[in-house]
Design an enzyme around this catalytic site. Sequence first.
Site, short mmCIF file in Angstrom:
data_model
loop_
_atom_site.label_atom_id
_atom_site.label_comp_id
_atom_site.label_asym_id
_atom_site.label_seq_id
_atom_site.Cartn_x
_atom_site.Cartn_y
_atom_site.Cartn_z
N HIS A 176 0.82 -1.20 0.00
CA HIS A 176 0.00 0.00 0.00
C HIS A 176 0.86 1.25 0.00
O HIS A 176 0.36 2.36 0.21
CB HIS A 176 -0.95 0.02 1.21
CG HIS A 176 -0.26 0.04 2.54
ND1 HIS A 176 0.26 -1.10 3.11
CD2 HIS A 176 0.01 1.06 3.38
CE1 HIS A 176 0.82 -0.78 4.27
NE2 HIS A 176 0.69 0.52 4.45
N ASP A 249 14.38 -0.90 -11.78
CA ASP A 249 13.47 0.24 -11.78
C ASP A 249 14.33 1.48 -11.53
O ASP A 249 15.52 1.39 -11.18
CB ASP A 249 12.40 0.06 -10.70
CG ASP A 249 11.11 0.80 -11.04
OD1 ASP A 249 11.12 1.66 -11.93
OD2 ASP A 249 10.08 0.50 -10.40
#
Length: 500
Positions: A176, A249
């Site tokens: 989250h 990333d």
Amino acid sequence: MSDDLERLANRVLWPGFFGTEAPEWLLAELRDGLAGVVYFGQNIGEGLSALSDAILEANPDALIGIDEEGGSVTRLESATGSTLPGAAQLGQLDDLAATRATGAELARRVAAIGGNVVLGPVADVNTDPRNPVIGVRSFGSEESLVSRHAVAEVEGIQRGGVAACVKHFPGHGDTHLDSHHSLPEITLDLEEFERAHLAPFRAAIDAGVDSIMTAHIVVPAWGEAPATLNPRVLGMLREWGFYGVVITDALDMAAIRETVGIGGGAALALAAGADLLCIGNPTNPGDAALADQDERDFRAARDGIVTALRDGSLPRERVEEAAARVTTLAAKLRARGAGAVEAPPFDARAVVGAAVTGAVADAVALAVVDARRRSSLAVDSASSFVAEALAQGDHRQRLDVARASIEEQDAALDAAVAADGLTVILVDRPEADAAQRDLVQRAAQRDPRAVVVNVGLAPEHELPLPVVQVGAASRIGAEIAGERLRGASFPSRVSAGRVD
């Protein structure tokens, strides 16, 4: 000695840069073996093909990558919104031919501007509905669904002559937190993590995917380092028989920049088993970005590698191995481009139209209250083009429910109800965002005929108003939602982008 080490480091670096023309520093580094570039929204302009030509003239082996997922994430159409289906829409349809055709169309568009690496598809299994960074970028919340659609899109992309890159290994779906701003930790039991999140990556490897992007997430069961910097995590890819390129990333994301730094992260990622280091988008610092932020970030990464090579903490053999993998991919793409399969005609409206579900109406006009969350670094979710495409010139008002007072929210609802049209509440997190749910509740009290257009994940709990479920913050999705509310109908089944 220094020049030799810098040239070696160049071969594994993949920076972003400012502008629609290649700066001289970038061209000089490309001529000195820089692996290539990553395009972001600020690089997109009318001269994009000429920009690619200039990059490839400086280094014919350059890898030119771009985040082009369709749906909520686009760079090529960042000014107007994507006209391609997104992953959640394709997962909703569960038509592999349509997903494969979407991949082929992505490849066609990227190749047409001189690119050769599509940074997609997302292979994350989105198991946390609060996820602020994946959400509708995932094909779904079930590993077998995500696996088969990730493979289908990889097949479509790579048949089109460019490389696919599944992301974000080992899985960013059960968090989250957004790794652009923090370092997420996933505390799942290891058996549960492996069951729910690794299958799509294994499937993509078995299907011959060219590259895999890492995630800046921590799985304590595998150690304290984020996956991008964790040799145990990246080592699993080689154990599974993956011989392609492991791409990080972006190293300028907070999970790396604000912990070990870009330079330290570059060296640690290589030592852990990464091959190509995405440095990131130099506009990400926002107003704090310096005029030469692109070159500064690049040099920080390269200096970190050179320092580690000099002090022996990063073996030269490891960097040479990584560089060889990058070179092999470039050679493969040159050969593949010559034999690429031309993408068949693709009807994106048929695919997205079949994926958009829920309420229908016969409104003459709409009155749109745009209550979506603010944009993030990964997804420009609150861009005005979504509300514009939905409203089509009718009443619309932007409302940041996270910051607006109740009085301001009520005033926006009152203005919409008073306008000449069907009241529409545009949301993207109705399950996870209590403020959006509360706004929908107050809208229902004011106008029981109002509707909700949801461009995020479908809510698990029923809302007090009818919902048009779009599943992507895209221009094409918003246009079709608006058409549904104005009485248009769309096919319920498609195959390969054509109506059955």
